[in-house]
Design a protein around this motif. Sequence first.
Motif, PDB file in Angstrom:
ATOM      1  N   CYS A  73      -5.098  -3.453   6.773  1.00 55.31           N
ATOM      2  CA  CYS A  73      -3.723  -3.023   6.584  1.00 55.31           C
ATOM      3  C   CYS A  73      -3.472  -2.010   7.691  1.00 55.31           C
ATOM      4  CB  CYS A  73      -3.531  -2.335   5.237  1.00 55.31           C
ATOM      5  SG  CYS A  73      -3.757  -3.439   3.832  1.00 55.31           S
ATOM      6  N   CYS A  86       0.824  -1.214   0.000  1.00 55.05           N
ATOM      7  CA  CYS A  86       0.000   0.000   0.000  1.00 55.05           C
ATOM      8  C   CYS A  86       0.862   1.270   0.000  1.00 55.05           C
ATOM      9  CB  CYS A  86      -0.953  -0.029   1.188  1.00 55.05           C
ATOM     10  SG  CYS A  86      -2.016  -1.491   1.140  1.00 55.05           S
ATOM     11  N   GLN A 100       1.370  -4.133   8.716  1.00 52.23           N
ATOM     12  CA  GLN A 100       0.529  -5.286   8.379  1.00 52.23           C
ATOM     13  C   GLN A 100      -0.203  -4.962   7.084  1.00 52.23           C
ATOM     14  OE1 GLN A 100      -1.866  -7.065  11.625  1.00 52.23           O
ATOM     15  NE2 GLN A 100      -3.661  -6.717  10.353  1.00 52.23           N
ATOM     16  N   CYS A 101      -0.126  -5.865   6.112  1.00 55.98           N
ATOM     17  CA  CYS A 101      -0.805  -5.602   4.838  1.00 55.98           C
ATOM     18  C   CYS A 101      -1.662  -6.801   4.460  1.00 55.98           C
ATOM     19  CB  CYS A 101       0.197  -5.313   3.728  1.00 55.98           C
ATOM     20  SG  CYS A 101      -0.617  -4.949   2.155  1.00 55.98           S
ATOM     21  N   ARG A 102      -2.884  -6.537   4.096  1.00 59.28           N
ATOM     22  CA  ARG A 102      -3.807  -7.627   3.769  1.00 59.28           C
ATOM     23  C   ARG A 102      -3.369  -8.396   2.523  1.00 59.28           C
ATOM     24  NH1 ARG A 102      -9.891  -6.999   3.736  1.00 59.28           N
ATOM     25  NH2 ARG A 102      -9.721  -9.160   4.392  1.00 59.28           N
TER      26      ARG A 102
END
Lengths: 219, 174
Positions: free
Chosen positions: B165, B125, B153-155
């Motif tokens: 995220c 992102c 944290q990234c989906r």
Amino acid sequence: MAIDEDIIIESVQQLGLEGGENGLILEFGVALTYGFADYYAELEYEAERLFQEETEDELVRQAARELFIEAGHVCGFNTLGGIMESEAWEAVVMPMIEKQEDWIRGIIAVINALGWGRYEIVELIPGEKLVVQVINSYECRHYLEHYGTDAESAKCYLSLGVLSSIMNLIYEGKIVEKPELTETFYHQLFKENKKFVARSISCRAKGDHVCRIEVSKID
Amino acid sequence: MSASISFDKERNILKIGNQPVVLHCHHYNMFLQQSISDLIGDEKARTLQISAAHRVISRLYESIRVNYSDPEQILTLGSETFKKLGYGIIDFSKVSASGGKILLPMSHYAFNWFEKFGPAKKGVCLFAMGFALATMNKAFGTSFDSTDIRETQCRAMNPEEYEYCIIEVGKNGN
Ligand SMILES: [Zn+2]
């Protein structure tokens, strides 16, 4: 009834494309964004500049440019392909289509609603050749502002990729039959059996007064 | 509250505020982001994308009329603009002038990256990070830079496990 660009542009605007409840714009089988023109252009030209610092080899440098042109194929295939298979196309553009080349005029009219600049058909020989001039392309506008007018090669990467994708989709991909726009089909059309390629005739980034692109058949 | 998108019929240009915008699909966005990494490597590519996003969004805020003395208004403007333009849902409710966590329950890049390429090795992102940074700087008059921001944290890495995220802003991401 011939292709009426004003009606087509108005219809695209009436779709009211905006992020829905989940913040996504899901339309034409893809997720759209309003991307910032100068963001995309900066990525292309800064990445190209940084890449060129690593190599003097013109063939390798050309491979980088080809990657950005391929991004245009990806865009044309998925977005424009998706649009030509959409209900909106069926409702608005199909009634205006009299002959196969009207598909090209129709999709160019749609492009003119996307914010990419103004695309104008200069010459169209059905199944053979398409010449388009792109006025105010966002790529070259950014290039001129930041790098000047002495580019060593044309900088309208998106336009090059997109315009060849239109000819490939319409004349080779038989988009009229609404094929499924899969990765496999993409590879067939743009890697294995590519029939049309685009080349730059003139480009503002090279000091010309307009960007002009010719798409023709590979011999 | 969000800025409106206008169309210049003479020149076929779309604008939000003073910024030209162009409609593109996720296939193009993902392919371009991957290509930038392929060309110049992950680290340089991340810096380029975050800072380029920061630049365009900062210029956007300069051009929109809003009450700049109220951080809340700017954060709201930020999340509504993000949503309107199709980038997903960005939640600034847990941030303050000293930084904090920004949550994205939906991210155009994370969602479509996973759809197109499968699990990502790192957060994807990058545009959202530059967007968030510019919004925070405008809201709080701060000067966080790209070294102060991380996507923790990234989906796109694991959408089953991660609900959001998470972008963290603050000195070295603290
Ligand atoms: Zn993410």
